[in-house]
Design an enzyme around this catalytic site. Structure first.
Site, PDB file in Angstrom:
ATOM      1  CG  ASP A 145      -2.046   0.975   1.144  1.00 27.07           C
ATOM      2  OD1 ASP A 145      -2.378   1.402   0.017  1.00 27.07           O
ATOM      3  OD2 ASP A 145      -2.625   1.315   2.194  1.00 27.07           O
ATOM      4  CG  ASP A 155      -8.421   4.225   0.274  1.00 27.62           C
ATOM      5  OD1 ASP A 155      -8.283   3.003   0.337  1.00 27.62           O
ATOM      6  OD2 ASP A 155      -7.631   5.023   0.810  1.00 27.62           O
ATOM      7  CD  GLU A 208      -0.404   5.279  -4.315  1.00 28.47           C
ATOM      8  OE1 GLU A 208      -1.098   4.271  -4.526  1.00 28.47           O
ATOM      9  OE2 GLU A 208       0.004   5.586  -3.185  1.00 28.47           O
TER      10      GLU A 208
END
Length: 949
Positions: free
Chosen positions: A461, A628, A464
């Site tokens: 997670d 999300d 990015e």
């Protein structure tokens, strides 16, 4: 996992007084909180929103092509700048052009500056590059359906499809712009074009005129039309007039923007070179297969990954995890895998366990008990590594940081100092996956942790890569750690689920007024901290203005700064590469490294990785989830086109946070969504900290509805797995758009509320609150196709091109079987391991011509290097079903039954290899049962024949 931007603004001022989210954050009140000012970037105005911005097409002068030379595979030449305009960067005077016919189905156009000083060229050893097939010194150009044509003066080029003479890509009339920080080219498109791809974003499947796609990896909670986690510069162009489809891929890691208009497509990038690949197709599935074969075929996932997965942010202890496991068993809801969000960590630090809530010994016993029951465990790992407080001996005892410092594997500032951002545990550093020793470092982190936490897969997670502050905000401040994030940890969901305003209008109105007042106050207090618009977007020589490029893309953060909620563009890798050049690749490089690690830890077991940020080729290493999202019906809908897009991009397994991540789910929404996700490649329920629980056993009706479709999914596991094997070997998606299955039917161009699983299962979910019916289309019905109701097996009286209203009361998801296919099944068990031990079955759905075909692939379900496998082909015609198999894998379970749909009259006898067998007949369906004795050596141990007359 992300606290949405609006929530950040609303609660930033209250963060210091926020109640602790969990025991591991119990010291939050005494911690230093990250200064909100550090989260605010320089406010930008995206050029597409700036009416005063110069249009490059109107000003740029373009290039002339000179010194053209033919090659064995195409041509080369020099592009000479006609006149410098230096709009959003300094124009290059000379460019190299290379055109290569790489195969009969693929053509490459490559343009780069003659002088590559300060120009980033994506290395082939980092991201594989499609290469020439066959003899590099010869090519029969007549065999190619793609033809490159050009104009030398005012250079433009055009890609023509030889068979139809149509223009697939044309830059005529639009000057090429190529500068150190701005590249732009345009192509004309036919009116009413049908473009798909160019992800990742939350949008309908078609990219219609007026859409602007920003391709820049972004930690943000699933906004509609904004750039989110992954970057995939590939699109498919489906032409209904000529019944053809082609694909276009720009192999670049640059920040990009794509503007789609009525009759044109404009592509812009902020760095790099032009490296375009054209795929001839000529069907959508063939284009996808051609593309995916070049970027990397999807990883073959283990059988167990197709089971049902349960997660949430907020499982506060190992005992709570156990209670979830127990509740699933109590209500007899199949459960394959339990997941952990950051709750298990010690103060949110990677590779640690909270000693009080997740003590190592108890946690290891818990995981071992899962394994004894053939269940699995997957924990989260964030991309950032905590940088401990050197003045606190206890805090400083954190090997993942010190080992990384010793190995010199973290990102740096331009001056060579350590780049220190901020994520969940406080000030953090970031592994540099381009550094020489990072693989060994990453390996050690996981191996040491695996001894205590024997996980079955890894969830990557925040890659990015995300940072809560702008720039190296922690430089010189490590003695302040642990620093609390500048917001209340965890989402602050709305108190009520979607639709509450309809039944409780007064209370809802009061809540909204309070939220509006808080938002207004926060907005006014924070606006003063921003600098003036576009104050830093100036031209610079060399590599240019790295942090504030002259052209501002429409980056979906509040201030549009590329460094907001991300590691800054000027962060520097060990080899000198700037994050600006490869920001979009961070997740990909982490996935490659993690894949290698998992193979080292469990040799010859297929690594299971779920990653948020993806790039072309990521599917070779990882799976993906939708990020999300929100507990709203619209997000259930958007999950369909999102998955279809990622299937195009070679991500073989993907699914959303079922029932929604942010906000509060409701019984109705969760029921509908659990049934919908039962037919997605990846099936996981997950929601945010502090939201109400949404496990399917929370509501008795959702329990019943979920069990119904989970059992269907488990019955179809052989079908899912076989189709996934095809995805792995050919690139053909498991989940399919109607426009892929029926590429000549223009009416299906916008159909993204239904989908096929493989060729044979058509899913028509309810995606509207309060509905008890749903409309669906059934392509070819009454003409070339026949559809059967899944639940009754009855042939349906549908009409091609007609929107049909289907009954769909709560708890029922319409499913239909497309005639002409044979579907392998296996009796469902509580786990996939139990299911694999149960008898086989076949559903034979006869087509219009009373024939059907299908296949089955079987292996041990987990080996990375597959030594034994079994392939079975099924053919039904002329009242006969033939099964032929080859391969060495022993599928010892017997065949229990064969169900044949579309049999016009009751047979007088049914025989299996010449022996009469039990059967019954009802509603044009033939049920052949009790075949176990006939197949005691295994359902497919030998060729067999079933006849009915």
């Amino acid at each position: 996992m992300l606290v949405p931007r609006i929530v950040t603004l609303l609660v930033a001022a209250l963060a210091a007084n926020a109640a602790p989210a969990s025991e591991s954050a119990s010291s939050a009140d005494s911690q230093i909180t990250l200064d909100t000012e550090l989260t605010l970037g320089v406010k930008q105005t995206p050029n597409i929103e700036n009416d005063t911005a110069v249009d490059a097409n109107q000003v740029a002068k373009g290039y002339d092509l000179v010194n053209v030379s033919s090659t064995a595979r195409g041509l080369t030449g020099i592009l000479k700048l006609k006149e410098a305009t230096n709009l959003y960067g300094y124009d290059f005077d000379y460019l190299n052009l290379s055109v290569s016919y790489q195969s009969d189905e693929r053509l490459n156009v490559h343009i780069e500056p003659v002088d590559l000083t300060d120009v980033y060229v994506l290395p082939e050893d980092l991201v594989p590059k499609p290469s020439v097939e066959g003899d590099v010194n010869s090519f029969d150009f007549d065999n190619s359906d793609l033809v490159f044509q050009y104009s030398a003066e005012d250079f433009s080029f055009e890609i023509i499809r030889q068979s139809t003479k149509e223009s697939l890509f044309s830059t005529k009339g639009n000057p090429l712009v190529f500068s150190n920080q701005f590249i732009q080219f345009n192509t004309s498109l036919p009116k009413d074009h049908y473009i798909t791809g160019l992800g990742e974003s939350i949008h309908g499947f078609r990219q219609e005129p007026g859409v602007v796609k920003t391709l820049f990896a972004n930690d943000v909670g699933d906004p509609i039309d904004g750039n989110i986690y992954g970057v995939h510069p590939f699109y498919s162009d489906q032409r209904y007039d000529t019944k053809t489809t082609h694909g276009v891929y720009w192999r670049t890691s640059a920040p990009q923007e794509v503007l789609i208009e009525e009759e044109s497509l404009t592509w812009r990038a902020l760095n790099g070179v032009i490296d375009l690949y054209f795929f001839s197709g000529d069907t959508p599935k063939k284009v996808i297969s051609q593309y995916v074969n070049e970027i990397g075929l999807p990883a073959f996932q283990s059988y167990w990954t197709f089971g049902y997965h349960q997660c949430r942010w907020g499982y506060d202890s190992v005992d709570e995890l156990q209670s979830v496991i127990d509740n699933f068993k109590k209500f007899n809801i199949p459960l394959e895998t339990i997941w952990s969000d950051i709750d298990y960590m010690d103060s949110y630090k990677d590779f640690t366990n909270d000693p009080h809530r997740y003590p190592k010994e108890d946690f290891k016993k818990f995981i071992e008990s899962l394994h004894e029951n053939n269940q699995h465990y997957v924990p989260i790992v964030d991309a950032a590594i905590y940088a401990p407080n050197p003045n606190n001996q206890t805090d400083n005892d954190y090997p993942p940081f010190h080992d990384g410092i010793d190995s010199d594997v973290f990102l740096k500032n331009p001056d060579g100092s350590l780049y220190v951002g901020s994520v969940w545990p406080g000030y953090t550093v970031f592994p540099d996956f381009l550094a020489n020793d990072t693989q060994d470092y990453w390996q050690k982190c996981f191996e040491d942790w695996y001894k205590d936490v024997p996980f079955d897969g890894i969830w990557l997670d925040m890659n990015e890569v995300s940072s809560f502050c702008v720039g190296s905000c922690g430089s010189g401040k490590l003695e302040e750690n642990p620093v609390h994030p500048p917001f209340a940890v965890g989402d602050v969901p709305t108190k009520y689920p979607e639709g509450f305003e309809k039944t409780n209008a007064s209370e809802y109105s009061s809540v909204q007024a309070s939220i509006s007042a808080t938002a207004s106050s926060s907005a006014s207090s924070s606006s003063a901290s921003s600098t003036s618009i576009d104050s830093k977007n100036t031209l610079a020589p060399g590599k240019g203005n790295i942090n504030y490029p002259p052209y501002a893309i429409n980056h979906f953060q509040g201030d549009h700064d590329l460094a907001t909620h991300a590691v800054s563009p000027n962060a520097t890798h060990q080899d000198g590469t700037l994050e600006y050049d490869i920001h979009n690749l961070y997740g990909y490089t982490q996935e490659v490294a993690t894949h290698k690690v998992l193979l080292e830890i469990n040799p010859n077991k297929r690594p299971f990785i779920l990653s948020r940020s993806t790039f072309p080729g990521s599917g070779k290493y990882t799976t993906h989830w939708g990020g999300d999202n929100n507990s709203q019906f619209r997000d259930a809908y958007f999950s369909i086109p999102q998955i279809l897009s990622l299937q195009m991009f070679g991500i073989g397994m993907i699914g959303p946070d079922t029932c929604g991540f942010n906000g509060q789910s409701s019984m109705e929404l969760c029921s509908r969504w659990m049934q919908l996700s039962s037919f997605f490649p990846f099936f996981r329920n997950h929601n945010v900290l502090s939201a109400n629980p949404q496990e399917p056993y929370v509501w008795s009706s959702v329990t019943d509805h979920s069990k119904q479709t989970i059992n269907i999914r488990y019955l179809l596991l052989p079908y899912f797995y076989t189709n996934h094997y095809d995805t792995h070997t050919t690139g053909t998606p498991l989940m399919r758009a109607l426009s892929w299955e029926f590429p000549n039917d223009r009416s299906l161009a916008g159909a993204d509320r239904q989908f096929f699983v493989g060729d044979a299962i058509l899913v028509t979910p309810v995606l509207t609150q309060g509905a008890d019916t749903v409309k669906g289309v059934f392509p070819g019905a009454g003409k070339d196709e026949v559809y059967y109701d899944w639940y009754t097996y009855e042939k349906q009286d549908f009409e091609d091109g007609k929107n049909t209203t289907l009954d769909a009361p709560l708890g029922h998801i319409p499913l239909h079987i497309r005639g002409g296919y044979v579907i392998p099944t296996q009796e469902p068990g509580y786990t996939t391991a139990e299911s694999r031990e149960n008898p086989w079955g076949l559903i034979v759905a006869l087509g219009v011509d009373k024939s059907a075909q299908g296949k089955l692939y079987v292996d041990d379900g987990e080996s990375y290097e597959i030594e034994e496998s079994l392939y079975v082909n099924f053919v039904a015609a002329n009242n006969t079903l033939l099964s032929s198999s080859f391969g060495s894998y022993d599928a010892s379970q017997p065949l229990a039954n064969v169900t044949i749909l579309g049999v016009d009259s009751k047979p007088k006898n049914v025989k299996f290899d010449g022996n009469s067998v039990d059967f019954s007949y009802e509603n044009s369906t033939l049920f052949v049962t009790n075949l176990e004795q006939q197949t005691s050596d295994g359902a497919f141990a030998k060729q067999w024949k079933l006849t009915w007359n």
